[in-house]
Write an enzyme that holds these catalytic residues in place. Structure first.
Site, short mmCIF file in Angstrom:
data_model
loop_
_atom_site.label_atom_id
_atom_site.label_comp_id
_atom_site.label_asym_id
_atom_site.label_seq_id
_atom_site.Cartn_x
_atom_site.Cartn_y
_atom_site.Cartn_z
N LYS A 93 0.44 16.98 16.49
CA LYS A 93 0.44 16.55 15.09
C LYS A 93 1.10 17.58 14.17
CE LYS A 93 -4.20 18.20 13.78
NZ LYS A 93 -5.50 17.80 13.22
N ASP A 94 1.29 18.82 14.65
CA ASP A 94 1.94 19.85 13.84
C ASP A 94 3.46 19.82 13.95
OD1 ASP A 94 -0.53 20.83 13.05
OD2 ASP A 94 -0.62 22.33 14.66
N ARG A 141 -4.67 13.24 3.98
CA ARG A 141 -4.89 11.98 4.70
C ARG A 141 -6.37 11.67 4.79
NH1 ARG A 141 -6.90 11.38 9.57
NH2 ARG A 141 -6.67 13.61 10.00
N ARG A 142 -7.17 12.67 5.17
CA ARG A 142 -8.61 12.44 5.26
C ARG A 142 -9.22 12.18 3.89
NH1 ARG A 142 -9.02 17.43 9.47
NH2 ARG A 142 -8.89 16.23 11.42
N ARG A 163 -9.50 25.59 3.81
CA ARG A 163 -8.67 26.06 4.91
C ARG A 163 -9.58 26.85 5.84
NH1 ARG A 163 -3.05 27.70 5.11
NH2 ARG A 163 -3.70 27.78 7.28
N ARG A 169 -14.93 26.67 8.82
CA ARG A 169 -15.19 25.36 8.22
C ARG A 169 -16.63 24.91 8.46
NH1 ARG A 169 -9.62 21.91 8.08
NH2 ARG A 169 -8.21 23.68 7.89
N CYS A 256 4.18 16.47 7.84
CA CYS A 256 2.91 16.57 8.57
C CYS A 256 1.70 16.58 7.64
CB CYS A 256 2.87 17.85 9.43
SG CYS A 256 4.22 17.99 10.61
#
Length: 343
Positions: A93-94, A141-142, A163, A169, A256
Site C-alpha cells: 500500500k506504500d 481514508r479511515r 503518527r 498508537r 497513497c
C-alpha cells in the site's frame, strides 16, 4: 523527494548471501524476516537484512502533509539501484502506482487479512464507543469512512490525526489520551499482537487502502535469475486483486495518502477468509468484485461504487477492471473529494 539513507556497516555479506533491503520499524523487520525465510527456502541461499532509514521514518509530519506517495519507498529503491541490496520488501500500500522501468515487482505473496481493526479502551467495539469518543488514525481514508458511518448510524465520534509506530498508537489508548485507534489487521498479525484487537471493522464499514495486507518484493529488472527465483513466492489471485486496486488509485490520480479505499475480492471466498477458514481458497471462483470509495474526511460526502468481472487472467485485464471503476467514480464526482491530486 530524496530520502536520507544511512550507510550500513562495512561487514561483507556471507558468501552467496542475498541482501534484503528493509525499513527499520518493528513491523517492517517482522515482515521482511518472514519473506527472508521464504526466499531461503526457494533459493537455498542465506538472506541478510539490510536496514535502511526512509524519509517517512524520520519526518514527524502527517503523511497527508508530506504527500504520502513514496515516502517509505524511495530510499529502498535507491539502495536497489545502487547495488547495495539485491531485493527489497515493501508494504504494497506504500508503493507509488507508477513502476520504475529499471525495477520489477518480482512477487506479491499471498495477502494477509486486508481489514482495518480497532483497539479501544474497555474492549469496546466501534458501535459501543461512548459519545464524543476520540479515535486516532493517520489516514484520511479511515477518517472519511469512520465519520460517514458514524453520521449514518447516530454515533458521536471525533477522529484525531496521529503518527507513530504500533506501540505509540496503542499507547494513546492505554494512557487514556484516546478512546480508540484504528490500525491494519495485517500489521498486528505479523508482529503477533492481533489479540489486542477489540473490533474487526467489516469492509462494508471501512474499505481498506489499495493493496493493504499485501507485500511487494522488488528487485532490479536486470537480475533475471533472482526474478525467476522470487516468482515462486507470487500469488496470482493476490497480484490480480492489488493490481486492480492500484489501477483504480492511479486512474483517480490519487496518491497513497488520498482518502481512497479499494478492495478486489473473490465474493464466494470473502466471508470464510475473514473468518480464518484456511480451506476457503480451495473453492473454484470465476468472478472478482472491485469496490472503491472516496470521501471528504468529515464523512459528509462519499462516492462509493463497485464492479464485478471475470477473475483477471492477465495484468492488462486487472488494470482494465480498476480503470472501469475509476471512470464510474469520476463520473459521480470523485475528483472533487480528494483535495490535491497526485502529479
Amino acid at each position: 523527494m530524496s530520502e536520507p539513507h544511512e550507510p550500513q556497516g562495512s561487514a561483507p555479506p556471507q558468501p552467496g548471501a542475498l541482501r534484503l533491503g528493509t525499513r527499520r520499524s518493528k513491523l517492517a523487520m517482522a515482515q521482511s524476516g518472514q519473506v527472508a525465510e521464504a526466499v531461503r527456502r526457494v533459493t537455498g541461499r542465506p538472506v541478510e537484512l539490510v536496514e535502511i532509514t526512509t524519509y517517512g521514518d524520520t519526518s514527524r509530519e502527517h503523511l497527508a502533509q508530506i504527500g504520502g506517495t513514496g515516502v517509505f519507498v524511495t530510499a529502498l529503491r535507491d539502495a536497489l539501484l545502487r547495488g547495495e541490496v539485491d531485493f527489497a520488501v515493501h508494504s504494497l500500500k506504500d508503493l507509488p502506482t507508477t513502476q520504475p522501468e529499471d525495477l520489477v515487482l518480482a512477487a506479491v505473496p499471498p495477502r494477509e487479512d486486508p481489514r482495518d481493526v480497532m483497539v479501544a479502551r474497555d474492549a469496546r467495539k466501534f458501535a459501543d464507543l461512548p459519545r464524543g469518543a476520540r479515535i486516532g488514525t493517520g489516514s484520511p481514508r479511515r477518517m472519511a469512512q469512520l465519520n460517514a458511518y458514524a453520521r449514518t448510524h447516530g454515533l458521536d465520534i471525533r477522529t484525531v490525526a496521529i503518527r507513530g509506530n504500533v506501540d505509540t498508537r496503542i499507547g494513546y489508548v492505554h494512557d487514556g489520551e484516546l478512546d480508540a485507534v484504528v490500525l491494519a489487521a495485517a500489521g498486528l498479525n505479523r508482529i503477533g499482537r492481533i489479540d489486542e484487537v477489540t473490533d474487526f471493522l467489516s469492509v462494508d464499514t471501512v474499505l481498506p487502502a489499495p493493496g493493504q495486507g499485501a507485500l511487494a518484493i522488488e528487485c532490479t529488472a536486470a537480475n533475471a535469475d533472482l526474478i525467476a527465483a522470487l516468482a515462486e513466492l507470487d500469488d496470482p489471485h493476490t497480484r490480480a486483486a492489488v493490481t486492480a486496486e492500484r489501477s483504480l488509485l492511479a486512474a483517480l490520480e490519487a496518491g497513497c495518502s488520498a482518502p481512497v479505499g479499494a478492495l478486489a475480492d473473490l465474493p464466494p471466498l470473502s466471508a470464510p477468509l475473514e473468518r480464518g477458514d484456511g480451506q476457503a481458497d480451495e473453492q473454484i471462483v470465476k468472478e472478482m468484485r472491485l469496490r472503491g470509495v472516496v470521501g471528504t474526511t468529515d464523512g459528509r460526502t462519499l462516492v462509493q461504487s463497485s464492479t464485478t468481472g471475470p477473475v483477471p487472467g492477465t495484468h492488462e485485464q486487472a488494470v482494465a477492471l480498476g480503470r472501469e471503476l475509476a471512470a464510474e467514480m469520476l463520473a459521480q464526482g470523485a475528483a472533487g473529494l480528494m483535495g490535491e491530486r497526485a502529479q
